[in-house]
Structures are given as C-alpha cells and as structure tokens.
Write an enzyme that holds these catalytic residues in place. Sequence first.
Site, PDB file in Angstrom:
ATOM      1  N   GLY A   1       0.824  -1.203   0.000  1.00 48.24           N
ATOM      2  CA  GLY A   1       0.000   0.000   0.000  1.00 48.24           C
ATOM      3  C   GLY A   1       0.855   1.249   0.000  1.00 48.24           C
ATOM      4  N   SER A   2       0.286   2.300   0.601  1.00 49.26           N
ATOM      5  CA  SER A   2       0.839   3.645   0.449  1.00 49.26           C
ATOM      6  C   SER A   2       2.235   3.849   0.996  1.00 49.26           C
ATOM      7  CB  SER A   2      -0.091   4.647   1.128  1.00 49.26           C
ATOM      8  OG  SER A   2      -1.392   4.476   0.634  1.00 49.26           O
ATOM      9  N   VAL A   3       2.738   2.912   1.801  1.00 50.52           N
ATOM     10  CA  VAL A   3       4.087   3.134   2.340  1.00 50.52           C
ATOM     11  C   VAL A   3       5.110   3.217   1.225  1.00 50.52           C
ATOM     12  CG1 VAL A   3       3.664   2.134   4.610  1.00 50.52           C
ATOM     13  CG2 VAL A   3       4.370   0.650   2.730  1.00 50.52           C
ATOM     14  N   LEU A   4       4.742   2.854  -0.015  1.00 52.26           N
ATOM     15  CA  LEU A   4       5.693   2.932  -1.125  1.00 52.26           C
ATOM     16  C   LEU A   4       5.800   4.341  -1.706  1.00 52.26           C
ATOM     17  CD1 LEU A   4       5.454  -0.313  -3.279  1.00 52.26           C
ATOM     18  CD2 LEU A   4       7.001   0.271  -1.418  1.00 52.26           C
TER      19      LEU A   4
END
Lengths: 688, 390
Positions: free
Chosen positions: A324-327
């Site tokens: 998810g958004s941690v990338l």
Amino acid sequence: MRPESPRRAPRRGRAGSAGGRRIQVPSVEARVEPPEVVLSRARRRATVLAVLTAVTLGAIGIRSAALCVSPHDQTITLGSTQRWEQMVLKARRGSILDRNGDPLVVSVDTPSVIVDPELVEPQERGQLARRVAHILDAEPDEIQRKMSRSGRYARLASRVHPRIAAEVLDIGHKALFVESDQRRYYTEGELGGHVLGFVNSEGEGQSGVEAALDPWLRGTSVLLQRRRDRRGLDVDRLRDVDRVSSAGMDVQLTLDRRLQHITERALDNVMERHKPVAATAVVMDPRTGEVLALANTPSFNPNALSEDAEARRNRAVVDAIEPGSVLKPFVAAAAVEEGKVQISTLIDCENGRWRVGRSRIGDDHPQGVITVSEVIKYSSNIGSAKLAFMLGAETYLSYMKAFGFGEQTGIELPAERTGRMRAADKIKPIELATTSYGHGITVTAVQLASAVSAIANDGVRMKPRLVREVVDEDGVPALVREPEPLQRVISSETATAITRAMVTVTEKGGTATRARVPGFNVAGKTGTAWKIKDGKYSDGRIGSFVGFVPAEDPRLAIVVIVDEPTVGSRYGGIVAAPAFAEIASQSLRTLGVAPDPELLPTSHPARRAPPAIVAAPAPSVRKTIAVAADERALILPDLSGQTMREALATLQGTGLQLELLGSGRVARVEPEPGVPVHPGTPVRLTFN
Amino acid sequence: MSTASLPVVQDPPEHGPLATLRRLDWWLLGTTLALLAFGMIMILSASSNYADHRYGDSMHFVTRQGMGAAFGLTAMIGILFCPMRWIRRYGPWIYLFGLVGLVLVFTPLGHKAYGAVRWISLGPIKIQPSEFARIGLVLTLAGFLHRNQGRINDVVGVLFPVGLISSAMIVLLMLQPDFGTTVLTCALIFVMVFISGLNWVWVGSLGVTFVVAAGLGAIVAPYRLQRVTSFLNPFDDLEGAGHQVIQGWIAMASGGLTGQGIAGGIAQRGNLPEAHTDFIAAVVGEDLGAIGMILLVSAFGILVWRGYGIAARASSLYGALVAAALTTLLASQAVVNLGVLVGWAPPKGLVLPFLSYGASAVVAHLVCVGLLLRISTELPHSPSTERGTS
C-alpha cells in the site's frame, strides 16, 4: 601276521580261536600266544592308532583354520556387537548472543547416567544401588532392578544436572558411566523466537538463525569406532579426539535483546487493541543495516514447540504482502532524484478521481493541486501515479530495485521471499499507477525496513544483516560482518527533501500523528492496503507504518505491519503508528538517544500534566513511560487497570523503588501518575 | 614288518648317558620344547590382562607355569636316564601314590574349584593327583599286561584284573567328579588292552555296547542326550555352554588368516572364559590366525606320530604299551580340547598339553614325554636291557 609259534600248535584266526576260547574260559595254560605274535600285533595296532589320531587332528586343523578365515555370519554379528563400540562425539552447539553479548540460546549439558549391568557383581548390587539412588534421589529398588537387567546398557537417569552426573562418576565404579547429551535452551522463551528458530531432536537447526547459520553453530561431530573389552575398557586408545571434534561457534546477532523485548510488547499491545490476524515489526539501524529487533505475533516458544505452524512463520521474511501507500515516498524520491520534480513542485491531484486508461483511481482524502511533499503527507494515490508516469515504467522500477524490492535482501534467515514486481516491458499504465501506491507489487517487511533505511541513511542503502560476527570457542572471530553499503540510491539532497516530507506525515494534519515520539521528529509513511485472499482483494486491510527517528539523525528505522485488524480502525495511521511510537520512544530511551528539548511538550507538574506524555493524540490507554522536561526525570504513566505483570513490564528498567501491595489489577499509584520521578524514588502500587 | 630288522642288528651294546642322547628321538623332544615355549608366550598373551587386573602382576600365571615347566623338565631329564626295567619295577608305586593323592582330595587338604575336588593343596602349591595317577595306571597295567601277554582275551585271568586295577582310579575320579578325565582314562585302558591284542569280537562288542547304551539313554532320558549333543550347535545355547565356544569362535574369526599378533587379540580381555587354560587355543587363533592354528595342530601331529612310532618300534610289549598309552594320553587331551573349541566335543574342562596353564598338567605331560624318550632310546636297533627281559 605271523602265526609261527615256537611253543604252541599253529592256529588259524584270532576271531575263531577267541570264540572257541570263550566256551572254556578258565583254562589258562593252553592258550598263550607267543611274544613275537603279541609284539608284532601290538606294533601294527599302534600304527593304526597313529593313523586314526593323525586323521582326527588333520580334520580338527582344517576345521579350526576354517573357523578363522570363514566364520559363521552369526559369529561375526555377535563379535562385532560385543567388541565394537560406536559412539558419536557430538560437538557442542554454539550459542547465539545478542549484540551486547547477552546469551539468547545456549546448549545445556544434559547428561544421562548409564549402568552396564554385566559389570556389577551380584553381591555389590544392593549397596551400589543405594549409593546411586541416594545421589539421583531415586528409589533404590528401581535402581537395583535396572542393575540386574540383562544386557550391557541400562539408563538410570536422564537429563540430570551435570553436578549430579559428576557425583555418580565420583563413585568410581567401572559399570557406571555418563552419556553426555545437549539440550537447546532459549534463555528468554518466546523472545526472538522467529529470529532464533529452533532445532530438531538431533540438534539440527530447522528454522531461523539456527537453520541459516547451522554450519557455523553445529561444529564437527565425530563418529568413533573403537574396540572395547568386556570390562568396558578401551582397547584402542583415542588420540585427542576431543580436539578433533571442534565445538560449534558462537553467533553474535545484531539483535538487541532490550529492543526485541520492546518490539514484542508493542506488537502484543497491537494484538490486544485491534485483534488482527497477525502483526510484524522490524527495527533496523539505518546507518548500518543491522536488524535490532524483528518480531511477529503470534509467536512461539522454541523451548516448547507447539504444532501451530502458523505461529512459527517468520512473516517478516517469508510473507510478501502488497504494502500500500508506504511505497509513496520511494516514488517521490525517484522523481525528485531524476529531476522530474522538486519536493515543492505542484501536482494536480484531480480532486480525488482520475482516469487511467479505462480504469479509475481515487484518493480517500481528495486533494486539489498540492506539492510533492503534500502528496506524501496526505497520501494521494493520484499524485503518486502521476509521479510514476513522469518517471516511466523502466526508470521507476529500476529505482524500486535499487531500494531493494523484488530481490532477497540477503538477511541471514531461511526462506526469504523476493516479493513480486512486474517487468518494465510488460507493465500496463494502470498497473504502473497502482504499483506506485503499493498494489500489484509485493514486498517483505525486511525489504521495507531496508528501503526506508536508505532514505534515512542519506540515500545510501546498507546491506541488511542479522549477524554481527561468528567466533570460535577460543573467541577468535571466524566471520565478521562489517556494515556494507550496497549503493547510493538517491542523493543526499533528495534524501533530506523526502525526509522532510515524511516528517510532515506525523505532524498536525498528516496521516500518522499518532506515530509521534515526544522529543523527536519522526519521519514516516502510513499504509493501508487491501488484503489479497485467495487471489482476490477482500474486505480485510493491512495497516502499516514505515518510518525512522530521529528524522535529523536517524538511529532507528521501524516497519510495523498489522495484518487484518478487526477491532477499531483499520488504517495504518491508527493501528500501526502507535506501535511505531511505542517501539521508537522506548528504544530511543534504551539506547540513550537524547531527545531534543525543544520538541518536548511543555509540561509543568503543578499544572497537573496529562498522566503520561504520549505524542499521539490519544488512545486513552497510556502505558508508556515518558521522559520529563527536566533532565533525567521520568513521568509516571497511568497504570490503573493493568495487571501486576503488565505494570512491572512497563516500569522495567526505570530504577524506581517499587512497593507492591495486594494483588490483581492496579488500583492506585503513589505518587500520582503524571508526576515526574527520579530513579530511586519509592513508588507504591496498590492492587485490588 | 619292522620286526624283520630285529635279528639283523649287530651293533655292540652302547651304554652311558652319551649313548642315550645319541639314540634320543630329537623330533619328539624338539616339538615338545617348542610347544612348551610357545605355551609360555600364549599364556602371557592370554592371561596378562586378567592377571594384572586380578593380582596386580601381569606375569602371575607365566611365572607359575614357568616353575611347573622347570620342575617338569627336570623330571623329564631324570627319567631319560632311568632304564625301563626300573620304571617297570616302580611303576605300581607311582600308581599307588597317585591313588593316595586321589583319596587326599576328599580330606581337608582337598581344594575345590568348578564344583569338583581335583586338587590337593600343599601350601602355595596345588597338585592335581589324577594327572600322575594316570601315568601310574599306565605303567601298572603295562606291567601286568606284559606279564600276561598272549592271554589278553582271558576274561577271568587278565581282563578282570585289569578292570580291578583300574576301577580304584575310575571310582575316585567319578567321585570328584571329573567326567572328562574319567572318559580319557577309560580310553587309555581300552588302548592298552587293544594294543595287547584284544580280539576284534571284544572290540566290536564294546563298540556295540557303547552305541546301545547311548541309544537307550537317549530314549529313556532325551534331555540328557540333548545336553550332551547341544555342543553341536552352540548358537542355540548362547547363554549356557555354547557361550564359551562362541567366544572362542569370535576370537578365531577376529584372527582371520594371520591373526592380530601376539597379545593383539582382545578375547583374552574378559570375553573368553578360561582363555589361559582350556581355551588357550582360541587365543592362538586370534593372535596368530589360521596359520597359527595349523602350525599348532601340526605340532601335535608330529608329537602323536613320533609317540605312536615309538610304540610301533618297541622291542617289548611293555614298551609298546607304555608308549602307545602315553601318546594316547597326550593325543586325547589335545584332540578333545581342540574338539571342544571347534564344536565337535562337549566342553569338559580338559587342558591342552604344554599350552594350557596348569602346573600339574605340564609336569605330568613332560613326564610322559620323558618316558617316551626313554623308550625311544631302548628301541630294537640298539640291543639293550629291554630286549633281554622278554
């Protein structure tokens, strides 16, 4: 024969004459044979005897030679079991230590006391049995029964204390001996179970470091074959065999036992609060790539293995998840590094809805035109996708590779996953868009920790590692792992810019204000991914937080992944960020990292400060110790409702003088929570 | 036959010790001395470990055997210079002393071991009187049979007295009890009456009687037969009598063709019971292998061949009887002892001449050889005392 007799009339045959004589037995005088006849017959008969005896001896000679050169199979079998002793001299398996030298796994001698019943004379049995039974604290009758058994081997006691085994040997009876065996003892039970792994009954490493470093830990075992006589004395002398079987080497990990404790407790708290399927955390020193803590819940105790294979899975390396958004910080870093944008460049986030080909992507918190920094702060999918498109598939994916995604990190743990990343030449635009915010790509927790460490470490990615060094039994290092820079992924300037952007995530208005740690700036990024179950996106979410602290001079890079929380929120900013804060604040204190006084909230005891200072706005349970504004003082947390064990765990290492009254849960704390206390201060906890 | 040469010999009579030595059967003496020396080495190999463990002196048995051998050799040399007529005269006295000894074992002087009283204990010395009584019996019977030669098939006048003379010893042996020596003594008596010319009907009927008795015994008490025949398959009786034999086989198997070297075997380290006495041949097998076994058996072959050869050339029935009987005494000990080892005879506790530890036995066996050697010096080609007596 020569029937020529000078004295008597010639006779025919002896048989005939004998028969005739028998009828007239007593008459002696008439039938005396002449001496010549008698003598020659005697000589002949002596020759007959000579031949018969010679033939017999010849047969015996042949038979005895045959018994020597071609014995019966049974003779060989009986002979070898009786005369040859086979024993494996097992090398002592090495210990596993944490980075400070505290033993996490040791091999404990567990001798067994054995008797060779054949060497115990019947008349001494009773007395010997009583002596041995006294030492072993066993029933003399039972011992005596074992000593009376047939055979050469009876186990009198297993896994006794080495001191007891020595006492038995001190009796000095030839029938008594001690068989040395080892048992693996995990000094802190569940602590670091997934990292340490476990061994099978043969003492071979099956998982974790036990398996990955088995060749070092194992040492060299020796199979001995020697002849033994009936009294059990060795016929063949052993030539310094002990030196031949070299003991296993000790492995020192990069793990910090204290940080591991903190991390595991934080995950336990997450489990309790949000009841997820599982939770994983990795704590890394970004400057060196050293893993300081690595934990998963559910966990297991290597000392008492259960059948629950799920609990034994080291999810941090064997599970690749869609992050998810941690990338997002990584796509932003790539775009800034490539000069496509500056951190302050404006991106149109299309008010939360954007078409990519025939698909549509959207944002949870629709934004208009915002900076790249704000794309990270507000976690805009559309903004990330646009950054990825600016980079192009090939460049973007090469940056992902450089950050360490899609390949093994090489950490010293078995069965590490590479994760999955689409190939640049096959990726469709919508797939590139989703990949930029962490879908259609899978990564492991260790990969995430390593990647975020690259940003924290001024843009240089260090090789992740769990092993510091391996030393032999004399303490001579056999393997030393120095910090190993892999590559510069982004420039120092880009790293600084992205770090600043990531700090805004934990600031007011960001997605992870609960990740804040008093006294420090925290850089981080939340993630809330749709969980894939059986190949399809499901209702479940994976909430995560990836960050490092202090932002200016990072000491800890921390990844927290919460798999399918079921109670309360499912967002990474709520389920994972507090765990990050808990791990970070306690670890920094443990490591002695001084907080920036300007960042500490102003608190005056007189004004009745909040019960504990926790940076995050809020969950009502505040269990952590906080550091007071003035130097060296601690602020007592609100312990009410905690069990005695929880309370003690919280106050562990504070140096306070604890007085415990009653039992049950904490009812009252004196002095009042929120008051700064110095180490050594008496604190009374009343339980009800 | 050899008797043909008798009248031809015209050499002047030779006398004195030098002449005696010249006519000596050097093969017999050489083989005996070789076996004796070899026996000392093997006893050391077989017993040093046990002796050290038991007495704290690895030479314990070797020194004792050495004293026995020294005494026996002295006796042997002494006998070498005794004319046969003296021996013939005093033979019965030896028997008488032997019988007295056999009675003494039942007095407090007797020493009990292995469930039987076979020894007289005289301070540190233990004497097994049966060894000497047997020689005495041989000399006595030979004298009697010589005097009554030509009438051997006379039941009342000859055979009955032979039985009477022997029965004293047989009864005393059975009382000990010493079944093995009893059987071998009976064999000696049989050989003597056989050499004396017992007719074939008697020989045949003795054989038939033996077979019938054995058959009857087997029918009446089959377990007895089984006990006697169990030696044929020692693997069936590993815990009992077969144990010792199998230990011997294991030792020999370990020896292979050339053996483990002297004292290189480990059977004598406690696994093989009676390693330095009854089962010393197994130690030879382990230390020296098949080659050692064949050499050992060959040595006994030479001994036996020379011994019976002396009997076959004797100038008188007395000489033939004594030589054949004493050769049989040595041969039967060797055959039965080795027969036990190879699994062809039931274990009976009989020593292997010159090799097994046992001072009485080594003295007695050297006396036997001494007598044989003396007879060899009086063989027909030298007209001597023996010729004149008949």
